[in-house]
Design a protein around this motif. Structure first.
Motif, PDB file in Angstrom:
ATOM      1  N   TYR A  29       0.782  -1.110  -0.116  1.00 19.84           N
ATOM      2  CA  TYR A  29      -0.092  -0.082  -0.041  1.00 19.84           C
ATOM      3  C   TYR A  29       0.946   1.258  -0.073  1.00 19.84           C
ATOM      4  N   ARG A  34      -3.596   2.673  -3.070  1.00 21.96           N
ATOM      5  CA  ARG A  34      -4.900   1.907  -2.981  1.00 21.96           C
ATOM      6  C   ARG A  34      -5.051   0.854  -3.962  1.00 21.96           C
ATOM      7  N   THR A  38     -10.679  -4.431  -4.927  1.00 22.61           N
ATOM      8  CA  THR A  38     -11.074  -5.561  -3.730  1.00 22.61           C
ATOM      9  C   THR A  38     -12.330  -6.084  -3.605  1.00 22.61           C
ATOM     10  N   CYS A  48      -7.766  -8.831  -3.312  1.00 19.45           N
ATOM     11  CA  CYS A  48      -7.237  -7.600  -3.383  1.00 19.45           C
ATOM     12  C   CYS A  48      -6.121  -7.798  -4.733  1.00 19.45           C
ATOM     13  N   TRP A  50      -3.634  -5.052  -7.517  1.00 17.84           N
ATOM     14  CA  TRP A  50      -3.122  -3.968  -8.152  1.00 17.84           C
ATOM     15  C   TRP A  50      -2.753  -4.130  -9.397  1.00 17.84           C
ATOM     16  N   TYR A  76      -3.105  -9.427   5.488  1.00 23.54           N
ATOM     17  CA  TYR A  76      -2.561  -8.073   6.175  1.00 23.54           C
ATOM     18  C   TYR A  76      -1.059  -8.360   6.686  1.00 23.54           C
ATOM     19  N   TYR A 113      -2.177   4.563   4.677  1.00 20.29           N
ATOM     20  CA  TYR A 113      -2.864   3.330   5.018  1.00 20.29           C
ATOM     21  C   TYR A 113      -3.714   3.493   6.518  1.00 20.29           C
ATOM     22  N   TRP A 118     -10.270  -0.429   5.504  1.00 23.50           N
ATOM     23  CA  TRP A 118     -10.823  -1.631   5.032  1.00 23.50           C
ATOM     24  C   TRP A 118     -11.622  -2.306   5.893  1.00 23.50           C
TER      25      TRP A 118
END
Length: 118
Positions: A29, A34, A38, A48, A50, A76, A113, A118
């Motif tokens: 992140y 972002r 998601t 999730c 990118w 996470y 973040y 979330w």
């Protein structure tokens, strides 16, 4: 090969697994901003993701994705994130971006973040 710049953008389908990068969500992140997509459903294969178009010093454009695979939630903690692309170069370039902590060219505002996002 060096990254000249890269943009966060939607790319067409057709990428496949090219490698992995071990990282915590917050590290990704901090560099990428972002996620492009998601999904909180535990039944989705990807929660999730990118997506990028990377422009190299050699004037090539490489599509790449960074995503989780079948974890049921967004990871996470430290996780082996999947790197997708159309060639192994996608994995090399994503690793370079993370090592050099390069920000996307089309992200003008630094995002911070917060777990509450979330």
């Amino acid at each position: 090969m060096e990254v000249k710049y890269y943009d966060k953008e939607e790319i067409s389908s057709g990428t496949s697994l090219q490698g992995y990068v071990a990282a915590e969500f917050v590290d990704l992140y901090d560099v990428f901003g972002r996620p492009n997509r998601t999904d909180s459903s535990p039944h989705e294969k990807v929660n999730c993701e990118w997506t990028f178009r990377i422009h190299t010093e050699e004037d090539e454009y490489i599509d790449a994705t960074v995503y989780n695979w079948k974890t049921g939630t967004i990871p996470y903690n430290k996780y082996e994130w999947h790197i997708g692309g159309r060639s192994y170069r996608a994995a090399e370039l994503i690793q370079e971006i993370l090592d050099r902590r390069l920000k996307p060219a089309n992200v003008f505002k630094t995002e911070t973040y917060r777990s509450s996002n979330w």
